[in-house]
Design a protein around this motif. Structure first.
Motif, PDB file in Angstrom:
ATOM      1  N   MET A   1      32.091  34.880  48.678  1.00 46.27           N
ATOM      2  CA  MET A   1      32.296  34.002  47.542  1.00 46.27           C
ATOM      3  C   MET A   1      32.131  32.557  48.006  1.00 46.27           C
ATOM      4  O   MET A   1      32.542  32.178  49.089  1.00 46.27           O
ATOM      5  CB  MET A   1      33.692  34.180  46.956  1.00 46.27           C
ATOM      6  N   LYS A   2      31.565  31.771  47.130  1.00 48.23           N
ATOM      7  CA  LYS A   2      31.402  30.358  47.427  1.00 48.23           C
ATOM      8  C   LYS A   2      32.685  29.610  47.098  1.00 48.23           C
ATOM      9  O   LYS A   2      33.487  30.057  46.288  1.00 48.23           O
ATOM     10  CB  LYS A   2      30.252  29.791  46.601  1.00 48.23           C
ATOM     11  N   ASN A  10      36.085  34.701  40.559  1.00 53.81           N
ATOM     12  CA  ASN A  10      37.068  35.246  41.493  1.00 53.81           C
ATOM     13  C   ASN A  10      37.789  36.460  40.933  1.00 53.81           C
ATOM     14  O   ASN A  10      37.977  37.449  41.633  1.00 53.81           O
ATOM     15  CB  ASN A  10      38.078  34.174  41.892  1.00 53.81           C
ATOM     16  N   ILE A  11      38.205  36.407  39.686  1.00 59.46           N
ATOM     17  CA  ILE A  11      38.936  37.533  39.114  1.00 59.46           C
ATOM     18  C   ILE A  11      38.022  38.734  38.936  1.00 59.46           C
ATOM     19  O   ILE A  11      38.439  39.869  39.110  1.00 59.46           O
ATOM     20  CB  ILE A  11      39.666  37.151  37.807  1.00 59.46           C
ATOM     21  N   TRP A  15      38.800  42.381  40.379  1.00 58.41           N
ATOM     22  CA  TRP A  15      38.733  43.576  39.553  1.00 58.41           C
ATOM     23  C   TRP A  15      37.764  44.595  40.149  1.00 58.41           C
ATOM     24  O   TRP A  15      38.060  45.788  40.196  1.00 58.41           O
ATOM     25  CB  TRP A  15      38.281  43.227  38.144  1.00 58.41           C
ATOM     26  N   ALA A  16      36.597  44.131  40.597  1.00 61.04           N
ATOM     27  CA  ALA A  16      35.601  45.038  41.174  1.00 61.04           C
ATOM     28  C   ALA A  16      36.155  45.740  42.406  1.00 61.04           C
ATOM     29  O   ALA A  16      35.973  46.945  42.582  1.00 61.04           O
ATOM     30  CB  ALA A  16      34.329  44.272  41.524  1.00 61.04           C
ATOM     31  N   PHE A  17      36.842  45.012  43.265  1.00 60.75           N
ATOM     32  CA  PHE A  17      37.435  45.584  44.466  1.00 60.75           C
ATOM     33  C   PHE A  17      38.495  46.618  44.097  1.00 60.75           C
ATOM     34  O   PHE A  17      38.523  47.723  44.656  1.00 60.75           O
ATOM     35  CB  PHE A  17      38.050  44.475  45.326  1.00 60.75           C
ATOM     36  N   THR A  18      39.353  46.281  43.143  1.00 59.80           N
ATOM     37  CA  THR A  18      40.415  47.187  42.723  1.00 59.80           C
ATOM     38  C   THR A  18      39.856  48.467  42.109  1.00 59.80           C
ATOM     39  O   THR A  18      40.307  49.576  42.414  1.00 59.80           O
ATOM     40  CB  THR A  18      41.352  46.479  41.721  1.00 59.80           C
ATOM     41  N   PRO A  41      45.306  39.511  32.487  1.00 57.03           N
ATOM     42  CA  PRO A  41      43.895  39.197  32.749  1.00 57.03           C
ATOM     43  C   PRO A  41      43.362  38.041  31.906  1.00 57.03           C
ATOM     44  O   PRO A  41      42.464  37.335  32.327  1.00 57.03           O
ATOM     45  CB  PRO A  41      43.155  40.492  32.420  1.00 57.03           C
ATOM     46  N   ALA A  42      43.936  37.802  30.752  1.00 57.21           N
ATOM     47  CA  ALA A  42      43.444  36.731  29.883  1.00 57.21           C
ATOM     48  C   ALA A  42      43.768  35.338  30.426  1.00 57.21           C
ATOM     49  O   ALA A  42      43.137  34.365  30.042  1.00 57.21           O
ATOM     50  CB  ALA A  42      44.017  36.882  28.477  1.00 57.21           C
ATOM     51  N   GLN A  43      44.724  35.227  31.335  1.00 54.53           N
ATOM     52  CA  GLN A  43      45.097  33.906  31.840  1.00 54.53           C
ATOM     53  C   GLN A  43      43.995  33.268  32.678  1.00 54.53           C
ATOM     54  O   GLN A  43      44.012  32.072  32.927  1.00 54.53           O
ATOM     55  CB  GLN A  43      46.384  33.977  32.647  1.00 54.53           C
ATOM     56  N   HIS A  44      43.018  34.029  33.125  1.00 52.36           N
ATOM     57  CA  HIS A  44      41.951  33.501  33.969  1.00 52.36           C
ATOM     58  C   HIS A  44      40.714  33.111  33.173  1.00 52.36           C
ATOM     59  O   HIS A  44      39.668  32.864  33.744  1.00 52.36           O
ATOM     60  CB  HIS A  44      41.574  34.531  35.036  1.00 52.36           C
TER      61      HIS A  44
END
Length: 55
Positions: A1-2, A10-11, A15-18, A41-44
């Protein structure tokens, strides 16, 4: 990630990792309980299409 990645980027990576952990455990007969919980999840400020795709 940059370093200049957005919160949404980032989120999505988290999510993809999880989800990948969940899928791998399921396919390989691991001990994952089979339940994923994403806290607020909506906070991001996730793009609506990405949010809907996950669910």
């Amino acid at each position: 990630m940059k370093f200049d990645s957005s919160a949404s980027d980032n989120i999505r990576a988290i999510w993809a990792f999880t989800v990948a952990l969940f899928q791998t455990s399921h396919e390989k007969g691991g001990n994952h309980p089979g339940l994923l919980i994403f806290d607020e999840p909506a906070q991001h400020s996730i793009v609506t299409n990405d949010y809907e795709t996950v669910f």
